[in-house]
Scaffold this active site. Structure first.
Site, PDB file in Angstrom:
ATOM      1  N   CYS A 121       0.549  -0.835  -0.303  1.00 13.81           N
ATOM      2  CA  CYS A 121       0.236   0.242   0.080  1.00 13.81           C
ATOM      3  C   CYS A 121       0.760   1.222  -0.016  1.00 13.81           C
ATOM      4  O   CYS A 121       0.384   2.164  -0.310  1.00 13.81           O
ATOM      5  CB  CYS A 121      -0.973   0.185   1.106  1.00 13.81           C
ATOM      6  SG  CYS A 121      -2.106  -0.780   0.909  1.00 13.81           S
ATOM      7  N   CYS A 164      14.314   9.208  -6.887  1.00 13.44           N
ATOM      8  CA  CYS A 164      12.963   8.908  -6.623  1.00 13.44           C
ATOM      9  C   CYS A 164      12.619   8.846  -5.174  1.00 13.44           C
ATOM     10  O   CYS A 164      13.093  10.069  -4.222  1.00 13.44           O
ATOM     11  CB  CYS A 164      13.231   7.306  -6.684  1.00 13.44           C
ATOM     12  SG  CYS A 164      13.786   6.030  -5.489  1.00 13.44           S
TER      13      CYS A 164
END
Ligand SMILES: Nc1ncnc2c1ncn2[C@@H]1O[C@H](COP(=O)(O)OP(=O)(O)OP(=O)(O)O)[C@@H](O)[C@H]1O
Ligand SMILES: [Zn+2]
EC number: 2.7.7.80
Length: 452
Positions: free
Chosen positions: A246, A409
């Site tokens: 998630c 990132c």
């Protein structure tokens, strides 16, 4: 020629030696962890917390029960006997996150007499959009304790035992036997196999839910004579790189709410003996089109390693080792690049402040780029790096040595994958990634930079 071959052997040998040293270090770390887990399990037992004290057995409903549960008592198939069964039942919920919160909420409010809550983690602000038992004021405290506070406000008649620990191969066999039904509300593959094997060995029904993005799944394993177990369906774990959590994939709170509520529903059906339990079938929920599909899954696998008549697995094993993944959904830090292929955020910040020419590629998905970006970063999602479609767009910079390329990132894993790939095409170009990504930026450069 022979000298060159000898050289390449030497290099190969050095690489293998390094690999052996890494494996030895990993083995030592596992040994250490094993000792810590054993100690933790012993401490837990010593505290006497693991055992659910002998349950009171109720034979009648109180006036308060009748008033409180009246709307379900009048259900023909449920009635007083259903309520009595619930009152005398014990359900263990593993994970008090997106699934566990609604599941616990419906079980406690329906009158389940005993609830065990297992979660090693603490409440964080990013949990609150879906983990509906926790609150702003309880951020930082154990999720199991936070859930207990909320549930007792809802129903003080429910007896709640908290286990604020990681469920592992040592404590699982001590905790699980005291419960009638187990809910898998966890978020990782290692815990799924652990719970499956424990429930199969102990013959406990396992209500298993999962949710990611806009989709959810639900089924009941180890139920009845012919109900399959998780291993019957998934005999081997998926490769770690195929698993999305998630934290990376995202999830809508109402999806976990839907599946968590259905987990409570299946647990109640198992306890009361109501309706048709979802065993040997799987519910697939597609939230984006609001479609529920019920598919038949295979029955018991005759050669299943744990639930067949001649099982290979008769006790719990090391599930992190078996799955090659940790028993949590936190990303492991990758170590793909050599130190000279990386730059720390402070050095990058200096270089960018001095306006040295360079190109900063941000390889996160566009939805994440929209949340926040570093100055002058250009969004090129990792997929475009890996299929080389970025090359044409940056042909000019890739041709000129004046443009060192930096890749960033969120946490410094995908950026390494990107650099490694780009280096195969442009081995002589200066391409480096920002170590530990934007999380390091917030920590070391700009504490006001958002973190997610
Ligand atoms: N082996 C385990 N023992 C105890 N708790 C576990 C175990 N495995 C997973 N959990 C718990 O299961 C819950 C799963 O819920 P969920 O994925 O919604 O929460 P999360 O991990 O806090 O989410 P996020 O990924 O957004 O940080 C977590 O609270 C996690 O701590
Ligand atoms: Zn099986």
């Amino acid at each position: 020629m022979i000298a060159a071959t000898a050289d390449s052997f030497e290099i190969e040998k050095a690489k293998l030696c390094r690999k052996i040293a890494e494996l030895q270090a990993a083995l030592n770390a596992k040994d250490q962890k094993l000792r810590e887990l054993q100690l933790a399990a012993d401490n837990l037992l010593a505290e006497g917390e693991v055992q659910l004290a002998p349950r009171d057995h109720y034979t009648e409903l109180s006036n308060d029960d009748i008033a409180r549960y009246s709307r379900q008592l009048i259900l023909t198939d449920f009635g007083v006997s259903g309520q009595m069964k619930l009152k005398n039942s014990a359900v263990l919920i593993v994970g008090l996150g997106g699934l566990g919160c609604p599941a616990a909420q419906y079980l406690a409010s329906a009158g389940c007499g005993n609830l065990g809550l297992v979660d090693y983690d603490e409440v964080e602000p990013s949990n609150l959009h879906r983990q509906t038992l926790h609150t702003v004021s309880r951020c930082g405290i154990s999720k199991a304790e936070s859930a207990r506070i909320a549930l007792l406000e809802l129903n003080p008649h429910c007896r709640i035992i908290c286990y604020s620990n990681l469920l592992n191969s040592f404590n699982a066999m001590q905790i699980i036997p005291a419960y009638d039904v187990i809910l898998d509300c966890s978020d990782n593959v290692a815990t799924r196999y652990l719970l499956n094997d424990a429930c199969s060995i102990l013959q406990k029904p396992l209500v298993s839910g999962s949710a990611l993005k806009m989709d959810g799944q639900l089924t009941v394993y180890c139920y009845g004579e012919n109900g399959p177990c998780y291993r019957c369906i998934y005999p081997v774990p998926p490769p770690p790189e195929a698993v999305t959590n998630c934290g990376d994939g995202g999830v809508l709170g109402a999806v976990t709410g839907t599946i968590g509520a259905l987990q409570a529903m299946e647990a109640i059906k198992v306890i009361v003996g109501l309706g048709e339990v979802l065993a040997g079938r799987m519910l697939i929920f597609d939230g984006s089109s609001c479609q529920f599909r019920n598919i038949k899954i295979r029955g018991k696998r005759p050669n299943c390693h744990v639930c067949s008549s001649q099982p290979l697995i008769t006790g719990l094993i090391d599930y992190e080792l078996f799955c090659g993944m940790n028993a949590n959904d936190k990303d492991n830090a990758l170590q793909l690049l050599e130190p000279e292929q990386r730059i720390n955020v402070l050095d990058y910040h200096k270089l960018a402040t001095e306006k040295k020419s360079h190109l900063l590629l941000d390889v996160r998905p566009p939805a994440e780029f929209e949340i926040c970006q570093l100055p002058d970063a250009v969004n090129v999602p990792l997929a475009q790096i890996l299929d080389d479609s970025y090359v044409q767009r940056f042909a000019q910079q890739l041709e000129s040595k004046e443009y060192p390329i930096f890749v960033v990132c969120r946490r410094g894993n995908d950026s390494q994958i990107a650099v490694q790939h780009m280096k195969t095409r442009f081995p002589d170009h200066s391409i480096r990634d920002l170590e530990d990504g934007m999380h390091a930026w917030t920590k070391l450069v700009d504490q006001n930079f958002p973190i997610y």
